[in-house]
Design an enzyme around this catalytic site. Structure first.
Site, mmCIF file in Angstrom:
data_model
loop_
_atom_site.group_PDB
_atom_site.id
_atom_site.type_symbol
_atom_site.label_atom_id
_atom_site.label_comp_id
_atom_site.label_asym_id
_atom_site.label_seq_id
_atom_site.Cartn_x
_atom_site.Cartn_y
_atom_site.Cartn_z
ATOM 1 N N GLY A 161 -12.572 58.055 83.307
ATOM 2 C CA GLY A 161 -12.767 57.358 82.038
ATOM 3 C C GLY A 161 -12.053 57.986 80.856
ATOM 4 O O GLY A 161 -12.386 57.698 79.713
ATOM 5 N N GLU A 212 -5.858 57.097 80.261
ATOM 6 C CA GLU A 212 -5.697 55.762 80.835
ATOM 7 C C GLU A 212 -5.071 54.727 79.908
ATOM 8 O O GLU A 212 -4.236 53.921 80.351
ATOM 9 C CB GLU A 212 -7.068 55.247 81.314
ATOM 10 C CG GLU A 212 -7.601 56.036 82.481
ATOM 11 C CD GLU A 212 -9.053 55.726 82.768
ATOM 12 O OE1 GLU A 212 -9.330 55.120 83.794
ATOM 13 O OE2 GLU A 212 -9.906 56.106 81.944
#
Ligand SMILES: Cc1cc2nc3c(=O)[nH]c(=O)nc-3n(C[C@H](O)[C@H](O)[C@H](O)COP(=O)(O)OP(=O)(O)OC[C@H]3O[C@@H](n4cnc5c(N)ncnc54)[C@H](O)[C@@H]3O)c2cc1C
Ligand code: FES
Ligand code: FES
Length: 1351
Positions: free
Chosen positions: A1102, A1279
């Protein structure tokens, strides 16, 4: 031959092997029998470069050492007899000092997880050695190599890296090149911006060929002499390996062989990279010592090449050939794009031809040689026979006989007929990668003798031509003789060419299992057109193909015409929280480069260690009746086969778990998806375990079972869904009905699908379990979630959690794939170790890994969108069907993840219906930006379609729909943060200027107007990516010598977590303000994660684990500083301020101050979620003949808050972007009709290589100042930047649209084979066949028809 041992050197050490299985590869030996673990096994197919070594051979006659870089995963150990091997740790290491290559890789931030890095270093080393051992060149300037920038860039062209995005690797390589402009090199830790060239040069770790090239060990020279002069091969009685030194000797060996014996001729053994199922042979005959097969002879008639000559040497010889340079150089250039440099260094020309002849290998080389009218010589019995190559290809497979290919003869083709004639030669290949490491869809080579016609009959006549095509899915390369005959004697014209290409379409007949047959045909047509078309267009004057000056409208391979890679990075280095914010090199970077960094499989194995391999199901839904082995014979080395029945009674059949429940370790009586684990076979070696798993026979029964669900549509029909908790189902926004009413235009019921993506971490899944006393087990696991693996193991074995310890030091790439999917590997090893009371290791082979990985979630999207005529959106209604596979894994979070980035535009109102479908497919899992990348992309598809339907600029539609702060609040609520944190509009405008977006958009228009076969597109894409902080533990302990040891919950998976943590601890302890505390960095060591040492580690996922871990250790430091304060204050008083760190710690120890602090950082609920912003602009050029898209330039601007380490964040941004390019443009991860993964290795799964990255790559990290709720004002980078790669896809789509517009203009009759219009979907990934089919599979014919009918 008795007494002749297998003897060689590794990194200067002598190794003598008394006997060995001839199948043993060099890699097997190095990893199992030496301390040198830098050679990594990542593919075992010759396709990645992780296992590279330098092979040095001494030639006693010339007193010369020849060095080349080869792969060790295919090279057989017996073939290195008398050679010296150098691995990356042999170049330099911790003890003797690192090599400048290692140091520069570290300083240029060119290593992340480090699994590819030793191989990269060897590739670069080999390029340096090649350049610097070539004494004919002028000496380079001091500190540099003779290598050129162009050679430096190509030096790593065959190596795969999944983390870095290659740009920093290229910079590290270029830093050695004599012609480099040092100011062009990227961001590094050697110099700071603005420093003079002199300083830059001085700070680069010095390189001097004299000191830094390896030498051949003296002790081995004698052995080399024995082999060469005395012709001593290996002792026959101990090795099933024959080494003939002459054709006569070879003949005797063949004659003596039993007719039933299976024989294997060996040169490079690279063929086994492709034909992996080869079983062991009775006899191995090394044909690389026979002078006749090693010779290269040139004369005026042509060139003769021994069959055992390596392809690299063939290339060198063809390049040197002066008699017929034009054709031979063209062939050499083409050969340089086949395979990769290390395969070319060991693979022979003969091996290639035999594989093509006998096993339908799609060889480029046969295609080239056919067009050059080559012939081959074969040894059959005592007779040598010459046949033309085309005849050879038609013979029954020579591999089934004892026929040996001796040599190849290429005639010297010259145009002796006079001034008016010209000999032309050209070759082509269309492959997923432009400069190699990918088999072509089609290869072609054409040779033609043409003559200029007199002015009265203007034109060019084809006197003769040889037209060869290969790799298109036929049995072997062919000559298109019908087309040759048709063209012979014809003056070229549009209609002649039209007839020729029409004839060709009928001849190119891909076999029935060949993928993309129509695409391949169209490629062949395109190549033929390319070759002859300039001759028509240029009238009576033939342009020189040799110089590449073709007609301006002709197709020129863009890879040839573009300049070197160029890049720039703008980062802000902050000194507010020093050393946090500094661009510190990654912890252990040099160690990773030398290959000394220890991954799980590098942990020395105990003598009684056994190895596991999974037997998996090939049926999607079936009862398992029986598991046995082929012919009911237990394969060699097998100890046991474990199934769910072997799970202890008190335990459970569990192999993984997430918030949403557990997943089974093994199928029970029923297998529920293809690829599901059915059993674990345990054997004495990994090879034996893998082989046994392959030989396993599973009997299934599908009677009385319902049909499996293999797609989301069937899941809907059968209401097969996973439940989604409201927490993961975002709220709808606004009133969609009203929004639709307000719309002036609507697009309704559009449907499209997105596919999956495989992680392709370089280190496959692996674990090692050691049984311990009192029912305990210790497991080393390459895991992003050791805490969960720990709990799963305990539950599976039915033992308390305190009996289990999971240790993870580093992970060779994770990208989400080493979270849930690593757990069954660790658990299966633990189960086997527990049951068999022996250490058990498992290292998944790439095929099994790919079959079990699951990967990214595929999905089906349907939408209705309403908008005004200026492009302003009013409402969006979405239906999403997400394919989750068989287990929930993390899939129930997908609705939240998808809808986060999708809300980046102000849709007016937004409603959605999302179903997480349960199917009989391998369960999907989190892959870097899971759901987010799809959500962000779905938004772009809709925006593109809105713009396209209104025929207005898509950039304008994007801009008009960017959020205001108010609409941001409406769509993101409290996550939107304060108004000054919303930096997207600023980034949007800044990038417009820095990327010269508007000017370039105009240039793209001009380019498209003036080019027929190449079209460009440019696109600007914004992203908003939501992340969430999670509770994370940390522990900081100060040891008595003042050194500091740190433990964190986060795992170092290459993302630089340890480096940021180290910086944070240095900053935190620096608050003691004692002397020397500002230099604490080098005294801090972050150690491996141990689930008993530090609990509650959670998932490393995450994007926020680095900052969470940093905050955890910062809090520990606050505690420690507080505890040290009284001692510090007292000492300051006593010593008048001069207290050093060591003095302080000694005193604290004496006073029994508790110098170990641990915390569990819990982020504030109200601010734990926040938004990240970025914008990307990409410009892409599409080649209409092949469908290749080349990224000309990408500009990225990304808001990193106050970066904790800009070097690390830059690496994350570039690496994520390139992984995104893989998703959008290259990587196909599909399943067959039973749901089994189709792609099973490097041959058919193509991640980006260095040639796929933007030619110009500019990245700016924006420092947006103070963010009160963030860890020292930082933001995440792992990400979100992946989403920006959608800009490449959108730019490609724009170029394709131009191609389709043009194609429409060529229509001269009603028939429209390609059916072009400008409303179309460009699927993901936009591979070459996809792009080509949208640009027109019949574009050549249409164009010619247009010409013929006068358009
Ligand atoms: C990753 C990879 C990528 C590749 N990409 C390409 C590509 O893009 N284009 C292309 O054209 N090729 C490509 N190749 C094929 C490569 O060129 C061949 O693998 C290589 O040339 C084979 O030579 P070798 O010496 O290693 O043969 P080996 O593997 O040693 O032998 C191959 C087979 O041929 C037999 N054999 C070898 N020599 C003789 C002989 N003289 N007489 C009789 N039988 C013989 C052996 O018994 C064996 O069965 C690729 C290979 C790999 C591994
Ligand atoms: S492991 Fe040898 S090339 Fe991939
Ligand atoms: S650093 Fe290259 S694969 Fe990880």
């Amino acid at each position: 031959m008795e007494g002749n041992d297998l003897e060689f050197a590794v990194n200067g050490e002598r190794f003598i092997v008394n006997s060995v299985d001839p199948c043993t590869t060099l890699l097997d030996f190095l990893r199992s029998n030496t301390p040198f673990k830098s050679v990594k096994l990542a593919c075992g197919e010759g396709g990645c470069g992780a296992c590279l070594v330098v092979l040095s051979k001494y030639d006693p006659e010339l007193d010369q050492v020849n060095e080349s870089c080869i792969n060790s995963c295919l090279t057989l150990l017996c073939s290195v007899n008398g050679c010296s091997i150098t691995t990356s740790e042999g170049l330099g290491n911790t003890k003797k000092g690192f090599h400048p290559i290692h140091k520069r890789f570290a300083g240029f931030h060119a290593t992340q997880c480090g699994f590819c890095t030793p191989g990269m270093c060897i590739s670069l080393y080999s390029a340096l050695a090649n350049a610097d051992n070539n004494t004919s060149k002028d000496s380079p300037p001091s500190g540099f190599s003779s290598l050129t920038v162009s050679q430096a860039e190509k030096s790593v062209a065959g190596n795969l890296c999944r983390c870095t995005g290659y740009r920093p690797i290229v910079d590290a390589c270029k830093s050695f090149a004599s012609d480099v402009d040092i100011e062009d090199l990227g961001f590094n830790s050697f110099w700071r911006k603005g420093e003079s060239k002199e300083v830059m040069l001085k700070n680069l770790p010095p390189y001097n060929p004299k000191d830094h090239l390896v030498t051949f060990p003296e002790f081995l020279k004698k052995k080399s002499k024995e082999i060469k002069k005395l012709q001593h091969g290996l002792d026959h009685s101990r090795y099933t390996w024959a080494t003939p030194f002459s054709v006569a000797e070879l003949h005797n060996i063949l004659e003596a062989a039993n007719s039933r014996d299976s024989l294997k001729f060996v040169v490079g053994n690279t063929g086994t990279g492709y034909y992996k199922d080869e079983e062991k042979f009775d006899r191995y005959i090394d044909i690389s010592h026979i002078p006749e097969m090693l010779m290269i002879k040139k004369d005026e008639n042509g060139i003769e090449i021994g069959a055992a000559v390596t392809i690299s040497k063939v290339i060198d010889a063809l390049k040197e050939e002066s008699k017929s340079p034009y054709i031979f150089k063209k062939m050499a250039n083409h050969m340089e794009k086949t395979s990769n440099h290390f395969i070319r260094n060991s693979g022979s020309i003969g091996g290639n031809l035999v594989m093509a002849q006998s096993r339908k290998f799609p060889s480029d080389i046969t295609t080239l040689l056919l067009a050059a009218d080559a012939s081959v010589y074969m040894l059959n019995g005592r007779k040598t026979k010459m046949v033309m190559l085309w005849e050879f290809l038609e013979l029954p497979p020579v591999l089934d006989s004892k026929i040996v290919l001796l040599k190849v003869e290429i005639p010297s083709l010259t145009d002796s007929s006079g001034d008016d004639t010209e000999l032309l030669f050209e070759s082509y290949r269309a492959a997923p990668r432009s400069i190699g490491n990918a088999l072509p869809y089609v290869s072609a080579a054409f040779c033609a003798l043409v003559s200029h016609q007199t002015p009265s009959r203007r034109g060019v006549m084809v006197d003769k031509c040889l037209l060869a095509f290969g790799s298109y899915g036929g049995d072997h390369s062919i000559r298109a003789t019908k087309v040759e005959n048709f063209l012979m004697g014809k003056v070229l014209s549009y209609s002649v060419l039209y007839e020729a290409v029409s004839l060709l379409r009928g001849i190119i007949a891909p076999g029935k299992d060949t993928s993309q047959p129509e695409y391949r045909k169209s490629l062949a047509v395109g190549f033929l057109f390319n070759f002859f078309y300039p001759l028509i267009e240029s009238g009576h004057r033939i342009c020189s193909l040799d110089s590449g000056e073709k007609h301006s409208n002709s197709h020129v391979d863009p890879a040839k015409s573009l300049p070197f890679l160029s890049s720039a990075q703008q980062v802000f280095v902050s000194n507010e929280f020093q050393p946090v914010g500094e661009a510190v090199s990654k912890v252990g970077a040099a160690l990773q480069a030398s290959g000394e960094a220890v991954f799980v499989d590098d942990i020395p194995t105990l003598p009684d260690c056994i190895h596991g391999a999974f037997i998996y199901s090939t049926e999607p839904l079936a009862k398992i009746k029986r598991i046995s082995f082929r012919e009911n014979v237990t394969p060699t080395g097998v100890f046991a086969v474990l199934t769910f029945k072997d799970i202890p009674q008190q335990g459970q059949n569990i192999g993984s778990k997430t918030l949403f429940g557990p997943g089974p370790l093994f199928a029970d009586e029923l297998t529920r998806c293809a690829g599901q684990r059915i059993a674990l076979v345990v054997a004495d070696t990994q090879k034996h375990a893998d082989r046994a798993a392959k030989l396993a026979v599973v009997e299934y029964d599908i009677q009385n079972l319902e049909e499996p669900i293999l797609n989301v549509d069937d899941a809907v029909k059968r209401s097969s869904f996973f439940e989604v908790h409201p927490m993961f189902y975002p709220e709808l926004v606004g009133d969609v009905l009203k929004g639709m009413e307000e719309a002036e235009r609507k697009i309704l019921s559009v449907e499209f699908r997105l596919g999956s993506q495989y992680f392709f971490y370089m280190e496959p899944q692996t674990a090692l379990a050691l049984p311990d006393e009192d029912n305990c087990v210790k497991v080393f696991s390459s895991s992003q979630a050791p805490e969960y693996a720990h709990a799963v193991i305990a539950t599976c074995l039915g033992i308390p959690e305190h009996n289990v310890r999971v240790i993870t030091r580093r992970v060779g790439g994770g990208f989400g794939g080493k979270a849930v999917k690593s757990m069954p590997v660790a658990t299966a090893c633990a189960l086997a170790a527990h049951k068999l009371r022996r250490p058990v290791k498992m290292y998944l082979n790439r095929k099994t890994d790919m079959i079990m990985a699951g990967g990214r979630h595929p999905m089906k999207i349907t939408y209705n969108v309403g908008f005004r005529s200026d492009g302003k959106l009013t409402a969006l209604e979405l239906t999403l069907l997400i394919d989750a596979g068989i287990e929930p894994d993390i899939s129930p979070v997908m609705p939240r993840n998808i809808m986060g980035p999708l809300r980046k535009y102000d849709w007016g109102a937004l409603s959605f219906d999302i179903k997480v479908c349960k199917t009989n497919l391998q369960s999907k899992t989190a892959m870097r930006a899971p759901g987010e990348v799809q959500g962000s992309y779905i938004a772009e598809v809709i925006i593109e379609n809105v713009a396209s339907s209104l025929r207005i600029s898509v950039d304008a539609v994007r801009k008009i729909n960017l959020h205001t702060y108010d609409s941001l609040r409406k769509f993101y609520k409290h996550i939107a943060g304060d108004p000054d944190e919303y930096s997207l509009p600023l980034l949007w405008d800044k990038l417009e200027i820095s990327s010269e977006y508007k000017e370039r958009a105009e240039m793209v228009k001009d380019f498209n107007l003036s080019n027929i076969w190449r079209k460009r597109g440019i696109s600007r894409v914004p992203i908003i990516h939501q992340v969430m902080q999670r509770p994370t533990p940390g522990k900081v302990s100060i040891l008595s010598d003042g050194s500091v040891v740190v433990e964190v919950g986060g795992i170092e998976i290459g993302q630089g977590l340890w480096t940021k943590v180290q910086q944070m601890v240095a900053y935190g302890l620096g608050m003691t303000k004692c002397k020397g505390s500002e230099k604490l960095m080098e005294r801090i060591r972050v150690v491996q994660s141990d689930t008993l040492g530090l609990i509650q580690g959670g998932f490393t996922a995450g994007s926020t684990t680095s900052e969470n871990s940093c905050e955890a250790v910062r809090l520990c430091c606050v505690i420690l500083v507080e505890r040290l304060k009284p001692t510090m204050d007292k000492m300051t008083k006593e010593k008048s301020g001069c207290v050093t760190w060591n003095m302080l710690i000694q005193q604290a120890y004496a006073q029994s101050v508790n110098l170990s602090a641990s915390t569990l950082y819990k982020p504030e609920l109200s601010s734990m979620e926040y938004l990240n912003y970025g914008v990307g602009v990409s410009e892409v050029e599409v080649d209409l003949m092949t469908g290749r898209s080349q990224i000309l330039r990408s500009d990225i601007i990304y808001d990193c808050g106050k970066s904790l380490n800009p070097a690390v964040d830059l690496g994350q941004i570039e690496g994520a972007f390139v992984q995104g390019i893989g998703f959008f443009m290259m990587e196909e991860y599909t399943t067959d009709e039973k749901g089994l993964v189709v792609q099973q290795g490097t041959w058919d799964y193509k991640i980006p290589t260095v040639d796929a990255i933007p030619k110009h790559f500019y990245v700016e990290i924006l420092n947006t100042g103070h963010h009160k709720n963030r860890v020292l004002s930082s933001k995440a980078s792992g990400e979100p930047p992946l989403l920006l790669a959608a800009s490449v896809h959108c730019a490609t789509r724009s170029a394709v649209r131009e191609a389709r517009k043009q194609s429409l203009s060529w229509n001269c009759n009603d028939g429209n084979r390609d059916g072009p219009d400008t409303d179309f979907e460009l699927p993901v990934p936009a591979t070459m066949p996809v792009v080509k089919s949208l640009c027109g599979l019949y574009s050549v014919e249409k164009y010619l028809e247009g010409k013929i009918c006068g358009k």
